[in-house]
Each structure stands twice: as structure tokens, then as C-alpha cells.
Design an enzyme around this catalytic site. Structure first.
Site, PDB file in Angstrom:
ATOM      1  N   THR A 209       0.840  -1.202   0.000  1.00  0.00           N
ATOM      2  CA  THR A 209       0.000   0.000   0.000  1.00  0.00           C
ATOM      3  C   THR A 209       0.870   1.245   0.000  1.00  0.00           C
ATOM      4  O   THR A 209       1.900   1.267   0.670  1.00  0.00           O
ATOM      5  CB  THR A 209      -0.863   0.045   1.284  1.00  0.00           C
ATOM      6  OG1 THR A 209      -1.670  -1.120   1.317  1.00  0.00           O
ATOM      7  CG2 THR A 209      -1.769   1.270   1.321  1.00  0.00           C
ATOM      8  N   ARG A 237     -12.150  -9.708  -1.236  1.00  0.00           N
ATOM      9  CA  ARG A 237     -11.923  -8.907  -0.019  1.00  0.00           C
ATOM     10  C   ARG A 237     -11.469  -7.480  -0.373  1.00  0.00           C
ATOM     11  O   ARG A 237     -10.598  -7.283  -1.211  1.00  0.00           O
ATOM     12  CB  ARG A 237     -10.855  -9.597   0.835  1.00  0.00           C
ATOM     13  CG  ARG A 237     -10.477  -8.853   2.119  1.00  0.00           C
ATOM     14  CD  ARG A 237      -9.237  -8.009   1.954  1.00  0.00           C
ATOM     15  NE  ARG A 237      -8.810  -7.399   3.209  1.00  0.00           N
ATOM     16  CZ  ARG A 237      -7.949  -6.396   3.299  1.00  0.00           C
ATOM     17  NH1 ARG A 237      -7.393  -5.910   2.225  1.00  0.00           N
ATOM     18  NH2 ARG A 237      -7.621  -5.906   4.465  1.00  0.00           N
ATOM     19  N   GLY A 239     -10.056  -3.921   1.599  1.00  0.00           N
ATOM     20  CA  GLY A 239      -9.626  -3.317   2.850  1.00  0.00           C
ATOM     21  C   GLY A 239     -10.106  -1.874   2.925  1.00  0.00           C
ATOM     22  O   GLY A 239     -11.080  -1.482   2.288  1.00  0.00           O
ATOM     23  N   ASP A 240      -9.383  -1.096   3.687  1.00  0.00           N
ATOM     24  CA  ASP A 240      -9.744   0.307   3.883  1.00  0.00           C
ATOM     25  C   ASP A 240      -9.301   1.214   2.739  1.00  0.00           C
ATOM     26  O   ASP A 240      -9.865   2.289   2.535  1.00  0.00           O
ATOM     27  CB  ASP A 240      -9.068   0.821   5.160  1.00  0.00           C
ATOM     28  CG  ASP A 240      -7.539   0.685   5.073  1.00  0.00           C
ATOM     29  OD1 ASP A 240      -7.075  -0.395   4.661  1.00  0.00           O
ATOM     30  OD2 ASP A 240      -6.825   1.645   5.409  1.00  0.00           O
ATOM     31  N   THR A 260      -2.644   2.977   6.821  1.00  0.00           N
ATOM     32  CA  THR A 260      -2.068   1.741   6.302  1.00  0.00           C
ATOM     33  C   THR A 260      -2.120   0.683   7.395  1.00  0.00           C
ATOM     34  O   THR A 260      -2.305   0.996   8.563  1.00  0.00           O
ATOM     35  CB  THR A 260      -0.623   1.965   5.793  1.00  0.00           C
ATOM     36  OG1 THR A 260      -0.138   0.757   5.198  1.00  0.00           O
ATOM     37  CG2 THR A 260       0.308   2.381   6.916  1.00  0.00           C
ATOM     38  N   GLY A 261      -1.988  -0.567   6.981  1.00  0.00           N
ATOM     39  CA  GLY A 261      -2.067  -1.663   7.944  1.00  0.00           C
ATOM     40  C   GLY A 261      -3.348  -2.456   7.744  1.00  0.00           C
ATOM     41  O   GLY A 261      -3.923  -2.453   6.654  1.00  0.00           O
ATOM     42  N   GLY A 263      -6.651  -3.306   7.175  1.00  0.00           N
ATOM     43  CA  GLY A 263      -7.753  -2.465   6.728  1.00  0.00           C
ATOM     44  C   GLY A 263      -9.049  -2.684   7.473  1.00  0.00           C
ATOM     45  O   GLY A 263      -9.819  -1.735   7.693  1.00  0.00           O
TER      46      GLY A 263
HETATM   47  C1  SD4 Z   1      -5.508  -3.247   3.284  1.00  0.00           C
HETATM   48  N1  SD4 Z   1      -4.677  -1.278   4.360  1.00  0.00           N
HETATM   49  O1  SD4 Z   1      -5.793  -3.747   2.200  1.00  0.00           O
HETATM   50  C2  SD4 Z   1      -4.391  -2.234   3.322  1.00  0.00           C
HETATM   51  C3  SD4 Z   1      -3.105  -2.963   3.545  1.00  0.00           C
HETATM   52  C4  SD4 Z   1      -1.934  -2.095   3.841  1.00  0.00           C
HETATM   53  O2  SD4 Z   1       0.313  -1.861   3.867  1.00  0.00           O
HETATM   54  O3  SD4 Z   1      -2.024  -0.946   4.185  1.00  0.00           O
HETATM   55  N2  SD4 Z   1      -0.752  -2.605   3.715  1.00  0.00           N
HETATM   56  O4  SD4 Z   1      -6.060  -3.566   4.329  1.00  0.00           O
END
Ligand code: SD4
Length: 349
Positions: A209, A237, A239-240, A260-261, A263
Site C-alpha cells: 500500500t 476482499r 480493505g480500507d 495503512t495496515g 484495513g
Molecule cells: C488493506 N490497508 O488492504 C491495506 C493494507 C496495507 O500496507 O495498508 N498494507 O487492508
């Protein structure tokens, strides 16, 4: 041995020292840029992405154009995991999500998009050319093709194929904290699995991301976010990252934020929007990011030890701040005479 990450950090650091003529601690965040444009973006890959954005900002261009051009650098890179070279879902397909937002609450988003190299640009077209905010799946792909985006080959990159073959041995989906800054393609392990395997000496760094927010010379804010999502996720799926208010939010009166992280846990608290609302109440970007992280940790209780989430924000005064659940989140910052990586503070060390 000096690895690529350290090299980037050191070069960024020495250029800061060179330009400013005084020594700044690598750990000391630069928080206020009262004058001139600024761009910040998530993880180490943000250094290169910011350069793309800076060309536009420096020339007096619009923040919206800068945040699109900036993350396109990462989407196009063959050495990273954002874009079509990324890890696939558990059925073996790369699916991409992206969004963009300008200073007037205009926003566009695409999700579950396959075989298109620049999802952020498709998101911008959704914003500018349709009455909608979000297009997904085959509809998003059809729209992209109609807009002239080439349909790329449906093929995993050699690295992704290798990672996927290894992942299939156990087919286990386990997010790994800070996988974004670990060397790319950790053989035999899921992209986000907790047991970190031995590191490859590839010199390349994995992240799936990039979120970017910027202020232009006129003081207008914009943001973008683009991702392949969690590696080996369930098919379909999201994410955020493509969700306005979760992975990205911009309110030109207040500030801009990206996440980030994991989601799922960003969506749960409408993360980026929450950070903006806290800044509206007078909190600094770092304090607003921290409070939102604390909210997630309170909800997750003991499970918080297994997930990483980080927020990165910029306010209307040009102040920058970030906060993460766990240590290891870095962001890249570029302003006049300054280019550097900053290690964000975290709740757990
Ligand atoms: C997600 N937030 O798809 C993203 C993943 C992400 O670094 O940020 N990875 O959930």
C-alpha cells in the site's frame, strides 16, 4: 552491510543536513512547514513516490495532480508490491484498490480491479467523469477500458508466482506486522503471516500500500491511496484503502489523512475521517492519529498485539504527524530543501 532502506534513509538524512546546514536527528520528526508545498506518504517507498509528486508541487501544480503522479510511481514499479506485480489473492489473482480525493470533497475510488496498471488514475476518472464515487470489479475494469486504459496480461510476476506457490503449501492467512518494510517475497510465507522467514538479500522492499497526502503552493490539500490489499486475502476482499473516510480523507478546511495496515480495523473506526474530526477539534496531527490508534486498540483488546495500523496526517497549517500501533512504521516527507524518512511513534514498542 548497508541495505537499501538504510541507504535511502541515510541519503535523505544527509541531504537534509546538506540543505539546512545543521544536523537533525534522524528520529526527530519535522512537524511544521508553514510555507510552501509539502508531500508525505507511507512507508519507505514513499521517498520515490514523493519525488514524482514534488515535480508537480514544485512547479506550482495542484495537490490533486501531485498525489496521483506520486503514487503512480509506486504502482508502476517492478520492485514493489503495490500494483500488478503484487501478491495475489488466495485464488491466485492480483486485485487492486485505490482512491483519490481533492480539496472540494470530490472523490473517486475503484476496488477489486484486475489487469489495470494504474488504479489511482481510474479512480480519478471515476471522480471526474461519472456521477459515482466508487466502481468495483468487472464494472470498474470495463470503465477503465472504455477510458483507454490498456488491459494488461493476466499473469503473476515471477516473484509473486514464487510467493504464491510457497503460500499454497500451507494456505494460511496470517497478517504480519510491518510486512511493508520487510524485504520483498519472503519465501514460503504469506505476505502478512506472523512468523517472519529469513530475509532475502534482494535489496527490494515489500509493501502493498501507499497512501499520500499533499498541500500545494495555494494551500490546497489532496490525497491518494493505492494497494493490492493483503496478500493471499479471500477473493473479493476489500480493505480500507479504497474506502473514502477509512483509508483516506481530505477536508480542505482541516487537513488530510491516510491509513495503512490491517484495513478491517481501519474501516471499523472510519479511521482517516476520525483523525480529521479530531484535528478539527484542535488536536495536532500526531495527537489525532494517536487517539484514533488508541480507539482501535481499545476495541481489539489483546488482539491488538497481532495487528499493525498506522495513520499519517497533515493539517492546514502544514503540520505533519503520524502514529502506529506497533513500532516500525515509517513515512516519507518532502518539502522545499527537505527529503527524509521519519519513524513514527507507536503505542507498543
Ligand atoms: C488493506 N490497508 O488492504 C491495506 C493494507 C496495507 O500496507 O495498508 N498494507 O487492508
Amino acid at each position: 552491510m548497508i541495505n537499501r532502506r538504510k541507504f535511502i534513509a541515510l541519503s535523505a538524512f544527509s541531504s537534509v543536513v546538506g540543505m539546512l546546514g545543521k544536523k537533525l536527528s534522524a528520529a526527530e520528526p519535522l512537524t511544521a512547514f508553514k510555507k510552501g508545498p509539502i508531500v508525505i506518504s507511507t512507508w519507505d517507498a514513499g521517498i520515490e513516490a514523493n519525488k514524482g509528486a514534488w515535480k508537480i508541487l514544485q512547479a506550482g501544480g495542484r495537490a490533486l495532480d501531485a498525489v496521483e503522479a506520486g503514487v503512480m510511481v509506486t504502482e508502476a514499479s517492478q520492485n514493489c508490491c503495490v500494483g500488478l506485480g503484487a501478491n495475489p489473492d488466495r485464488d491466485g489473482f492480483v486485485t487492486l484498490d485505490a482512491c483519490i480525493m481533492d480539496e472540494l470533497f470530490n472523490c473517486g475510488s475503484v476496488a477489486f480491479l484486475e489487469r489495470i496498471k494504474h488504479p489511482v488514475s481510474v479512480a480519478r476518472r471515476v471522480m471526474e467523469k461519472t456521477p459515482h464515487v466508487m466502481l468495483v470489479g468487472t464494472g470498474a475494469q470495463q470503465f477503465a477500458i472504455a477510458e483507454g486504459f490498456p488491459l494488461e496480461e493476466q499473469k503473476l510476476s515471477p516473484d509473486a508466482q514464487k510467493a504464491y506457490d510457497n503460500w499454497l503449501k500451507n494456505s494460511e492467512y496470517k497478517p504480519v506486522i510491518n510486512v511493508e518494510n520487510q524485504p520483498v517475497r519472503q519465501a514460503g510465507k504469506a505476505n502478512h503471516g506472523p512468523s517472519a522467514p529469513s530475509l532475502l538479500e534482494s535489496g527490494e522492499w515489500n509493501h502493498d500500500t501507499i497512501g499520500m497526502v499533499a498541500m500545494d503552493a495555494k494551500g490546497n490539500l489532496s490525497g491518494s491511496c493505492t494497494t493490492s490489499g493483503m496478500g493471499f486475502k479471500m477473493r473479493g476482499r476489500l480493505g480500507d484503502s479504497p474506502i473514502i473516510g477509512a483509508g483516506l480523507f481530505v477536508d480542505n478546511e482541516v487537513g488530510a489523512c491516510t491509513a495503512t495496515g490491517q484495513g478491517e480495523d481501519v474501516i471499523r473506526v472510519a479511521g482517516s475521517h476520525t483523525v480529521i474530526e479530531l484535528m478539527r477539534q484542535g488536536l495536532s496531527p500526531e495527537a489525532a492519529c494517536k487517539k484514533t490508534i488508541e480507539r482501535i486498540v481499545k476495541i481489539k483488546k489483546e488482539k491488538a498485539k497481532d495487528i499493525q495500523v498506522a495513520f499519517l496526517a497533515l493539517n492546514k497549517k502544514g503540520e505533519v504527524g503520524a502514529y502506529a500501533i506497533h513500532k516500525g512504521f515509517s513515512y516519507a516527507l518532502k518539502a522545499e530543501g527537505i527529503e527524509r524518512l521519519v519513524t513514527a511513534k507507536s503505542l507498543f514498542n
